[in-house]
Design a protein around this motif. Sequence first.
Motif, PDB file in Angstrom:
ATOM      1  N   ALA A 181       0.843  25.539  37.164  1.00  0.00           N
ATOM      2  CA  ALA A 181       2.152  25.100  36.668  1.00  0.00           C
ATOM      3  C   ALA A 181       2.563  25.885  35.433  1.00  0.00           C
ATOM      4  O   ALA A 181       3.742  26.252  35.278  1.00  0.00           O
ATOM      5  CB  ALA A 181       2.109  23.603  36.346  1.00  0.00           C
ATOM      6  N   TRP A 182       1.606  26.185  34.541  1.00  0.00           N
ATOM      7  CA  TRP A 182       1.942  26.944  33.342  1.00  0.00           C
ATOM      8  C   TRP A 182       2.317  28.388  33.693  1.00  0.00           C
ATOM      9  O   TRP A 182       3.227  28.967  33.118  1.00  0.00           O
ATOM     10  CB  TRP A 182       0.787  26.927  32.346  1.00  0.00           C
ATOM     11  N   LYS A 183       1.631  28.985  34.660  1.00  0.00           N
ATOM     12  CA  LYS A 183       1.955  30.363  35.044  1.00  0.00           C
ATOM     13  C   LYS A 183       3.353  30.445  35.645  1.00  0.00           C
ATOM     14  O   LYS A 183       4.068  31.426  35.430  1.00  0.00           O
ATOM     15  CB  LYS A 183       0.908  30.895  36.019  1.00  0.00           C
ATOM     16  N   ILE A 184       3.738  29.429  36.387  1.00  0.00           N
ATOM     17  CA  ILE A 184       5.106  29.401  36.911  1.00  0.00           C
ATOM     18  C   ILE A 184       6.105  29.255  35.771  1.00  0.00           C
ATOM     19  O   ILE A 184       7.121  29.958  35.714  1.00  0.00           O
ATOM     20  CB  ILE A 184       5.259  28.253  37.924  1.00  0.00           C
ATOM     21  N   ARG A 185       5.801  28.365  34.845  1.00  0.00           N
ATOM     22  CA  ARG A 185       6.702  28.129  33.702  1.00  0.00           C
ATOM     23  C   ARG A 185       6.806  29.372  32.817  1.00  0.00           C
ATOM     24  O   ARG A 185       7.894  29.707  32.326  1.00  0.00           O
ATOM     25  CB  ARG A 185       6.174  26.943  32.891  1.00  0.00           C
ATOM     26  N   SER A 186       5.691  30.066  32.624  1.00  0.00           N
ATOM     27  CA  SER A 186       5.685  31.235  31.739  1.00  0.00           C
ATOM     28  C   SER A 186       6.127  32.514  32.437  1.00  0.00           C
ATOM     29  O   SER A 186       6.300  33.548  31.797  1.00  0.00           O
ATOM     30  CB  SER A 186       4.290  31.435  31.140  1.00  0.00           C
ATOM     31  N   GLY A 187       6.285  32.450  33.780  1.00  0.00           N
ATOM     32  CA  GLY A 187       6.743  33.631  34.510  1.00  0.00           C
ATOM     33  C   GLY A 187       5.651  34.603  34.885  1.00  0.00           C
ATOM     34  O   GLY A 187       5.949  35.718  35.324  1.00  0.00           O
ATOM     35  N   SER A 188       4.371  34.207  34.755  1.00  0.00           N
ATOM     36  CA  SER A 188       3.283  35.134  35.078  1.00  0.00           C
ATOM     37  C   SER A 188       2.675  34.870  36.436  1.00  0.00           C
ATOM     38  O   SER A 188       1.771  35.579  36.856  1.00  0.00           O
ATOM     39  CB  SER A 188       2.181  35.033  34.013  1.00  0.00           C
ATOM     40  N   ALA A 189       3.158  33.868  37.158  1.00  0.00           N
ATOM     41  CA  ALA A 189       2.560  33.534  38.450  1.00  0.00           C
ATOM     42  C   ALA A 189       2.774  34.648  39.463  1.00  0.00           C
ATOM     43  O   ALA A 189       1.884  34.980  40.237  1.00  0.00           O
ATOM     44  CB  ALA A 189       3.146  32.234  38.983  1.00  0.00           C
ATOM     45  N   ALA A 190       3.980  35.254  39.468  1.00  0.00           N
ATOM     46  CA  ALA A 190       4.262  36.286  40.458  1.00  0.00           C
ATOM     47  C   ALA A 190       3.379  37.503  40.264  1.00  0.00           C
ATOM     48  O   ALA A 190       2.950  38.149  41.217  1.00  0.00           O
ATOM     49  CB  ALA A 190       5.739  36.690  40.381  1.00  0.00           C
ATOM     50  N   ALA A 191       3.085  37.826  39.000  1.00  0.00           N
ATOM     51  CA  ALA A 191       2.287  39.019  38.720  1.00  0.00           C
ATOM     52  C   ALA A 191       0.808  38.800  38.962  1.00  0.00           C
ATOM     53  O   ALA A 191       0.104  39.677  39.430  1.00  0.00           O
ATOM     54  CB  ALA A 191       2.513  39.454  37.268  1.00  0.00           C
ATOM     55  N   GLN A 192       0.292  37.603  38.671  1.00  0.00           N
ATOM     56  CA  GLN A 192      -1.135  37.378  38.729  1.00  0.00           C
ATOM     57  C   GLN A 192      -1.583  36.577  39.938  1.00  0.00           C
ATOM     58  O   GLN A 192      -2.743  36.603  40.298  1.00  0.00           O
ATOM     59  CB  GLN A 192      -1.593  36.652  37.451  1.00  0.00           C
ATOM     60  N   GLY A 193      -0.672  35.856  40.589  1.00  0.00           N
ATOM     61  CA  GLY A 193      -1.048  35.109  41.776  1.00  0.00           C
ATOM     62  C   GLY A 193      -1.616  33.747  41.443  1.00  0.00           C
ATOM     63  O   GLY A 193      -2.127  33.506  40.363  1.00  0.00           O
ATOM     64  N   HIS A 194      -1.557  32.852  42.414  1.00  0.00           N
ATOM     65  CA  HIS A 194      -2.015  31.483  42.191  1.00  0.00           C
ATOM     66  C   HIS A 194      -3.502  31.330  42.417  1.00  0.00           C
ATOM     67  O   HIS A 194      -4.085  30.348  42.011  1.00  0.00           O
ATOM     68  CB  HIS A 194      -1.265  30.527  43.131  1.00  0.00           C
ATOM     69  N   LEU A 225      -3.589  17.394  26.613  1.00  0.00           N
ATOM     70  CA  LEU A 225      -3.554  17.778  28.023  1.00  0.00           C
ATOM     71  C   LEU A 225      -2.533  16.948  28.800  1.00  0.00           C
ATOM     72  O   LEU A 225      -1.757  17.484  29.594  1.00  0.00           O
ATOM     73  CB  LEU A 225      -4.940  17.602  28.644  1.00  0.00           C
ATOM     74  N   LEU A 226      -2.533  15.648  28.579  1.00  0.00           N
ATOM     75  CA  LEU A 226      -1.599  14.785  29.293  1.00  0.00           C
ATOM     76  C   LEU A 226      -0.160  15.098  28.901  1.00  0.00           C
ATOM     77  O   LEU A 226       0.741  15.099  29.751  1.00  0.00           O
ATOM     78  CB  LEU A 226      -1.933  13.318  29.017  1.00  0.00           C
ATOM     79  N   ALA A 227       0.059  15.372  27.615  1.00  0.00           N
ATOM     80  CA  ALA A 227       1.412  15.721  27.160  1.00  0.00           C
ATOM     81  C   ALA A 227       1.851  17.053  27.766  1.00  0.00           C
ATOM     82  O   ALA A 227       3.006  17.203  28.194  1.00  0.00           O
ATOM     83  CB  ALA A 227       1.444  15.792  25.635  1.00  0.00           C
ATOM     84  N   PHE A 228       0.942  18.017  27.831  1.00  0.00           N
ATOM     85  CA  PHE A 228       1.258  19.335  28.378  1.00  0.00           C
ATOM     86  C   PHE A 228       1.540  19.227  29.878  1.00  0.00           C
ATOM     87  O   PHE A 228       2.497  19.825  30.381  1.00  0.00           O
ATOM     88  CB  PHE A 228       0.095  20.278  28.116  1.00  0.00           C
ATOM     89  N   ALA A 229       0.707  18.458  30.591  1.00  0.00           N
ATOM     90  CA  ALA A 229       0.924  18.278  32.027  1.00  0.00           C
ATOM     91  C   ALA A 229       2.275  17.628  32.292  1.00  0.00           C
ATOM     92  O   ALA A 229       3.014  18.047  33.193  1.00  0.00           O
ATOM     93  CB  ALA A 229      -0.203  17.435  32.624  1.00  0.00           C
ATOM     94  N   GLY A 230       2.627  16.607  31.498  1.00  0.00           N
ATOM     95  CA  GLY A 230       3.918  15.963  31.670  1.00  0.00           C
ATOM     96  C   GLY A 230       5.079  16.894  31.393  1.00  0.00           C
ATOM     97  O   GLY A 230       6.088  16.885  32.102  1.00  0.00           O
ATOM     98  N   ALA A 231       4.922  17.749  30.377  1.00  0.00           N
ATOM     99  CA  ALA A 231       5.977  18.703  30.033  1.00  0.00           C
ATOM    100  C   ALA A 231       6.170  19.737  31.130  1.00  0.00           C
ATOM    101  O   ALA A 231       7.266  20.289  31.284  1.00  0.00           O
ATOM    102  CB  ALA A 231       5.642  19.401  28.713  1.00  0.00           C
ATOM    103  N   LEU A 232       5.121  20.009  31.903  1.00  0.00           N
ATOM    104  CA  LEU A 232       5.207  20.986  32.989  1.00  0.00           C
ATOM    105  C   LEU A 232       5.606  20.345  34.317  1.00  0.00           C
ATOM    106  O   LEU A 232       5.674  21.022  35.340  1.00  0.00           O
ATOM    107  CB  LEU A 232       3.867  21.709  33.159  1.00  0.00           C
ATOM    108  N   GLY A 233       5.854  19.056  34.288  1.00  0.00           N
ATOM    109  CA  GLY A 233       6.336  18.378  35.486  1.00  0.00           C
ATOM    110  C   GLY A 233       5.256  17.842  36.399  1.00  0.00           C
ATOM    111  O   GLY A 233       5.554  17.421  37.523  1.00  0.00           O
TER     112      GLY A 233
END
Length: 313
Positions: free
Chosen positions: A117-130, A176-184
Amino acid sequence: MLRTMPSKLPPSLPFARRLSLAIDHWPEEAEQGHREQLRDAPPGRRGLLAQLAGMPTASMLADMTSGRTPGHRYREKLAEVLLIDLAWLEGDDTRCPDWLLSPLEAWERFAERLGAAWKIRSGSAAAQGHEESGIARLSTAADEDRIARILGYPLGHRDLGYLASLRYAHVADETLLAFAGALGLPPPSHPNQLCQGRQMALVVEDRIERTVAVVKRRYARFLLPPRLFKAARLGLAGLKAQRVHQGRSQQIIDDCMEVLWRQELLLLGRDRAPMSQACQRETGRQAWTPLSRIRARYPEDEDIEGAFQSTGG
């Protein structure tokens, strides 16, 4: 990523049994929260669930858990209220709830989902893969700044570096819980289980790091010290000039030179550094070659003593 069948239940468990188990594992905190919101909440867990799912009577839920009726129209709402995945309720064991996993397995899955979820939010998922969503990486100031703004934390907070480098086991549970909630991501149904799994992960990570440190010290003894590294480069440069004069291929020399440079950087703890100008000049290459590609050029079972002489130009 967890792809194996949970070991606590046999495969092909019928829907009625899955629903009964989900009801038994419904967190008391969730049940109490719904009761506080409903003025006329009926007594009993199943009566409350039936009302929350929109069933006309509590007996409808009893019919579903006994297998007398499939209750398709109520399944989605039941899964939502019970904090489980509808796909698992209907037979997909890859989407099982946390309480079917060990604490460590539940934690690993949560950490991988958080990383993805963080890689998608930060825009690095496409470059590095899931596929590498749960693998630690170097923290950057830009990532730490973005996470600080998302969470409302001051720069320099101890958890920011760990969050940015995906080392979630070192992060406080509330963060962690706050970060997970912020990422949806949905809140975990059993946070205490994740907390226990995180503590286990810390122990595992510490043991791995100590083992890796021992292995690194052992193989570092076989890497060339700086003076021998320089001598090897000079020797290879002379040999390369000779092959150029003979009109032969320099690929074997360039491959050897590149591997030597990689080993030197590994010894210095900078194995992921960009290729230096000196390395580019000596190998004639602008970027690192995948090691798998270099190794594929040279058979493992080739005669060591005659390997170099047998390589053609």
